[in-house]
Write an enzyme that holds these catalytic residues in place. Structure first.
Site, PDB file in Angstrom:
ATOM      1  N   VAL A 132       0.998  -1.263   0.132  1.00  0.00           N
ATOM      2  CA  VAL A 132       0.152  -0.052  -0.117  1.00  0.00           C
ATOM      3  C   VAL A 132       1.055   1.149   0.143  1.00  0.00           C
ATOM      4  CG1 VAL A 132      -1.743   1.205   1.098  1.00  0.00           C
ATOM      5  CG2 VAL A 132      -1.753  -1.122   1.218  1.00  0.00           C
ATOM      6  N   PRO A 133       1.085   1.858  -1.116  1.00  0.00           N
ATOM      7  CA  PRO A 133       2.286   2.724  -1.515  1.00  0.00           C
ATOM      8  C   PRO A 133       2.155   4.042  -0.790  1.00  0.00           C
ATOM      9  CG  PRO A 133       0.993   2.393  -3.434  1.00  0.00           C
ATOM     10  CD  PRO A 133       0.486   1.421  -2.506  1.00  0.00           C
ATOM     11  N   CYS A 134       2.207   4.178   0.502  1.00  0.00           N
ATOM     12  CA  CYS A 134       2.133   5.350   1.171  1.00  0.00           C
ATOM     13  C   CYS A 134       3.496   6.369   0.761  1.00  0.00           C
ATOM     14  CB  CYS A 134       1.800   5.390   2.582  1.00  0.00           C
ATOM     15  SG  CYS A 134       3.247   4.184   3.285  1.00  0.00           S
ATOM     16  N   HIS A 135       4.429   5.647   0.387  1.00  0.00           N
ATOM     17  CA  HIS A 135       5.820   6.529   0.037  1.00  0.00           C
ATOM     18  C   HIS A 135       5.498   7.441  -1.308  1.00  0.00           C
ATOM     19  CE1 HIS A 135       6.080   2.790  -2.406  1.00  0.00           C
ATOM     20  NE2 HIS A 135       6.631   3.333  -3.289  1.00  0.00           N
TER      21      HIS A 135
END
Length: 177
Positions: A141-144
């Site tokens: 879950v690409p919060c970056h």
């Protein structure tokens, strides 16, 4: 011998990644927890025991496909993960944020403001940042991929050096940790 994940167990594995050790924990539903900045394997076990009632069971063979997908991602040959996720521990707000994050394409960044608008709550840019920080499965879950409106990085659990590395990886530039 594979250890089956049951209702009362949580399969886990710890393996090398560019930031030290990566720990993954998988429930019957899918990947539940990911930690990418571990110094020691026992550190991840302590985290799991503090968060969950299930018994952590070391299962490297059962979780080999998960490890392979992460290794492919770090090698730059994988853009999407195909294993299931278990995101049931978040609040409804956090879950909504994580669902939107999951649809941001590889190598693309968006702002906290954009994220707040996507969840139909334009005033919640700071709250979306908090939900990002609680994301139990970063990278997947690409919060970056969420940055500040002015283009600066913003924060990242584990450190902004990890965020920069992941963005550089996805944008095809060589980064360092």
């Amino acid at each position: 011998m594979k250890t089956p994940v049951t209702r009362n167990t949580l399969a886990y594995h710890v393996f090398p990644c560019p930031f030290g050790l990566m720990g993954i924990a998988v429930s019957q539903r899918g990947l539940r927890r990911l930690r990418i900045d571990l110094k020691r394997k026992d550190e991840f076990i302590k985290i799991l025991k503090s968060l969950y009632d299930e018994t952590p069971v070391y299962s490297p063979e059962e979780l080999k496909d998960y490890q392979n997908q992460f290794e492919e991602y770090f090698a730059g040959t994988r853009k999407d993960f195909t294993f299931p996720l278990d995101l049931n521990e978040g609040t409804p707000f956090q879950t909504k944020v994580w669902q939107v994050l999951s649809h941001i394409p590889y190598g693309i960044t968006r702002s906290y403001e954009w994220l707040a608008q996507e969840i139909d709550n334009p005033q919640a840019a700071r709250a979306t940042g908090s939900a990002n920080g609680k994301n139990p499965v970063p990278i997947v879950v690409p919060c970056h991929r969420i940055i500040k409106k002015d283009g600066s990085l913003g924060g990242y659990t584990g450190g902004t050096h990890i965020k920069q590395y992941l963005l550089n990886l996805e944008m095809g530039t060589n980064g360092s940790v």
